[in-house]
Design a protein around this motif. Structure first.
Motif, short mmCIF file in Angstrom:
data_model
loop_
_atom_site.label_atom_id
_atom_site.label_comp_id
_atom_site.label_asym_id
_atom_site.label_seq_id
_atom_site.Cartn_x
_atom_site.Cartn_y
_atom_site.Cartn_z
N ARG A 125 0.83 -1.22 0.00
CA ARG A 125 0.00 0.00 0.00
C ARG A 125 0.86 1.26 0.00
O ARG A 125 0.64 2.18 -0.80
N ASP A 126 1.84 1.29 0.89
CA ASP A 126 2.70 2.48 0.98
C ASP A 126 3.48 2.69 -0.31
O ASP A 126 3.61 3.83 -0.78
N LEU A 127 4.00 1.61 -0.88
CA LEU A 127 4.75 1.73 -2.13
C LEU A 127 3.85 2.27 -3.24
O LEU A 127 4.25 3.16 -4.00
N ALA A 128 2.64 1.71 -3.33
CA ALA A 128 1.72 2.11 -4.40
C ALA A 128 1.28 3.57 -4.25
O ALA A 128 1.33 4.35 -5.21
N LEU A 129 0.87 3.94 -3.05
CA LEU A 129 0.36 5.30 -2.86
C LEU A 129 1.47 6.34 -2.99
O LEU A 129 1.23 7.43 -3.54
N ASP A 130 2.65 6.04 -2.52
CA ASP A 130 3.77 6.98 -2.69
C ASP A 130 4.00 7.26 -4.16
O ASP A 130 4.18 8.42 -4.57
N ARG A 131 3.98 6.21 -4.99
CA ARG A 131 4.22 6.38 -6.43
C ARG A 131 3.05 7.09 -7.11
O ARG A 131 3.24 8.03 -7.89
N ILE A 132 1.82 6.67 -6.83
CA ILE A 132 0.66 7.22 -7.53
C ILE A 132 0.38 8.65 -7.11
O ILE A 132 0.07 9.51 -7.96
N LEU A 133 0.47 8.95 -5.84
CA LEU A 133 0.21 10.32 -5.39
C LEU A 133 1.26 11.29 -5.90
O LEU A 133 0.98 12.49 -6.07
N VAL A 146 7.21 -1.41 -9.27
CA VAL A 146 7.37 -0.67 -8.01
C VAL A 146 7.36 -1.65 -6.84
O VAL A 146 8.19 -1.56 -5.92
N PHE A 147 6.45 -2.63 -6.87
CA PHE A 147 6.41 -3.65 -5.81
C PHE A 147 7.72 -4.43 -5.76
O PHE A 147 8.30 -4.63 -4.69
N ASP A 148 8.17 -4.91 -6.91
CA ASP A 148 9.39 -5.71 -6.95
C ASP A 148 10.58 -4.91 -6.41
O ASP A 148 11.38 -5.43 -5.62
N ALA A 149 10.69 -3.65 -6.85
CA ALA A 149 11.82 -2.82 -6.41
C ALA A 149 11.75 -2.53 -4.92
O ALA A 149 12.78 -2.32 -4.27
N GLY A 150 10.53 -2.56 -4.36
CA GLY A 150 10.36 -2.26 -2.94
C GLY A 150 10.40 -3.49 -2.05
O GLY A 150 10.06 -3.41 -0.87
N GLY A 151 10.74 -4.65 -2.64
CA GLY A 151 10.87 -5.86 -1.83
C GLY A 151 9.59 -6.67 -1.69
O GLY A 151 9.49 -7.53 -0.81
N HIS A 169 -9.57 -3.16 0.00
CA HIS A 169 -9.52 -2.37 1.23
C HIS A 169 -9.66 -0.87 0.97
O HIS A 169 -9.50 -0.06 1.89
N GLY A 170 -9.96 -0.50 -0.27
CA GLY A 170 -10.28 0.88 -0.56
C GLY A 170 -9.09 1.82 -0.62
O GLY A 170 -9.24 3.03 -0.37
N TRP A 171 -7.92 1.31 -0.98
CA TRP A 171 -6.76 2.17 -1.17
C TRP A 171 -6.49 2.44 -2.65
O TRP A 171 -6.03 3.52 -3.00
N LEU A 172 -6.76 1.46 -3.49
CA LEU A 172 -6.56 1.61 -4.93
C LEU A 172 -7.85 1.26 -5.67
O LEU A 172 -8.73 0.60 -5.12
N VAL A 173 -7.93 1.69 -6.93
CA VAL A 173 -9.07 1.35 -7.79
C VAL A 173 -8.58 1.46 -9.23
O VAL A 173 -7.65 2.21 -9.52
N LEU A 174 -9.20 0.69 -10.11
CA LEU A 174 -8.88 0.84 -11.52
C LEU A 174 -9.43 2.17 -12.01
O LEU A 174 -10.58 2.52 -11.74
N GLY A 175 -8.60 2.91 -12.74
CA GLY A 175 -8.96 4.27 -13.13
C GLY A 175 -9.10 4.47 -14.62
O GLY A 175 -9.80 3.71 -15.30
N PRO A 176 -8.43 5.48 -15.19
CA PRO A 176 -8.61 5.81 -16.60
C PRO A 176 -7.90 4.82 -17.52
O PRO A 176 -7.03 4.06 -17.10
#
Length: 367
Positions: A125-133, A146-151, A169-176
């Motif tokens: 979650r932290d890896l994904a949100l840091d990159r997307i935000l 990003v996941f692989d690089a973050g372990g 869990h409501g942190w990510l969603v498929l978007g455009p």
């Protein structure tokens, strides 16, 4: 007390469902309106899902449905059954809150096999949100890097299970869209307003909307559709039963909206209707018992070998009578139906109806 009706002609069941599902000359005005009415539409096969919307929205093209997803007016995620669905953005959060915990328990064994603990989900979650935000929506392949690089390794389905967990869990969603794939967005950025409801209120509303859009259906149908406990479903149903009509057929109780039930008296449409529905369409998939619209002997022809892949269906007067495929592209594209053995040959009127439905499908694709 809920109104009651009795049904004697089994052919009527499918036609009532055509009316509930906006397939009986009562289509929706837009993709967003249709998805909101249907509550949730199977969307694991994206192209099939686009046509499932388009066939219910007169005059809509594939670009219109894609635009609704691109704008966030319709969203795609894993709200139930561990399967992708199209839903209205304001509905997604309460759906997830109803279903995510139970689904998480059901796949806990698989997560142990994949070496996914809750700390891994939090790290992903932290890896994904840091990159997307910081940089905006990202492709699945990009997120997995990003996941692989973050372990957090992504091989062997580990990546898709991490992604699914973050969406549930409501942190990510498929978007455009980016071409023919959807990018992954931050939930709170892509859906700034999505309702959080008390569990009892959410479940009662879910039930009411399901029976309005899918009825006639049973409580077991809904419990299967959502994978929510039947005991809890029965309790919540008492809050909405007064708003529905009870229909008795062959010793089983079904529920549907008063508006659709009234068609039994005023005139039920669809007696001469013919539809070319996509694979995975809610008309077939939205019920645990499909025998009212699909003869049990033909089930393997819809899902060959029970492989979970539903074929496109030809539906005449609310009954599945065969499958179909599109051959060719552009103006030369033709629909080739394959009717089930024993089905009466199509007469001139039915052949003309297939031709019209095929023309509509090709127009939807914009070819």
């Amino acid at each position: 007390m809920a109104a009651q009706a009795a049904l004697r002609d089994p052919r009527t069941m499918g036609r009532l469902r055509l009316a509930s599902q906006r397939l009986a000359d009562n289509g929706a005005a837009s993709a967003a309106e249709l998805v909101r009415w249907m509550t949730a539409m199977q969307a694991q096969d994206l192209q099939a899902a686009l046509w499932a919307v388009g066939v219910r929205v007169p005059g809509a093209g594939i670009a219109d449905v894609r635009a609704a997803i691109n704008s966030g007016a319709v969203v795609r995620s894993w709200p139930m059954r561990g399967t992708l669905h199209l839903v209205a953005p304001e509905d997604l959060r309460w759906m997830l809150e109803l279903t995510a915990e139970r689904l998480a328990r059901s796949i806990a064994g698989r997560h142990r096999q994949l070496g996914i603990a809750w700390t891994d989900v939090e790290k992903a979650r932290d890896l994904a949100l840091d990159r997307i935000l910081a940089e905006g929506p990202i492709s699945r392949a990009g997120l997995f890097r990003v996941f692989d690089a973050g372990g957090q390794p992504t091989q062997g389905q580990r990546g898709i299970h991490l992604l699914g967990s973050l969406c549930r869990h409501g942190w990510l969603v498929l978007g455009p869209f980016a071409g023919n794939q959807q990018l992954i967005a931050a939930f709170d950025q892509w859906i700034p307003a999505s309702s959080a409801l008390a569990r009892e209120e959410a479940l009662a509303g879910f039930l009411l909307r399901y029976f309005r859009s899918h009825g006639p259906a049973t409580l077991r149908d809904f419990a299967w559709w959502t994978q929510l406990p039947l005991t809890e479903v029965r309790g919540a149903f008492e809050r909405v039963r007064q708003e529905l009509v009870e229909l008795e057929f062959e010793g089983t109780t079904y529920w549907l909206s008063p508006d659709v039930a009234a068609l039994l008296d005023t005139g039920l449409p669809g007696a001469r209707s013919l539809h070319l529905l996509p694979g995975f369409d809610e008309f077939v998939l939205g019920y645990t018992d499909r025998t009212h619209v699909l003869d049990s002997g033909h089930a393997d022809l819809i899902v060959p070998g029970g492989n979970g892949v539903f074929k496109k269906t030809v539906v005449a007067a609310g009954k599945v009578i065969g499958t179909w495929a599109l051959q060719g592209t552009g103006p030369r594209a033709v629909v080739v139906p394959e009717l089930f053995e024993g089905t009466q040959p199509l007469g001139p009127a039915a052949q003309a109806a297939i031709a019209r439905a095929a023309k509509r499908y090709v127009a939807f694709l914009g070819e």
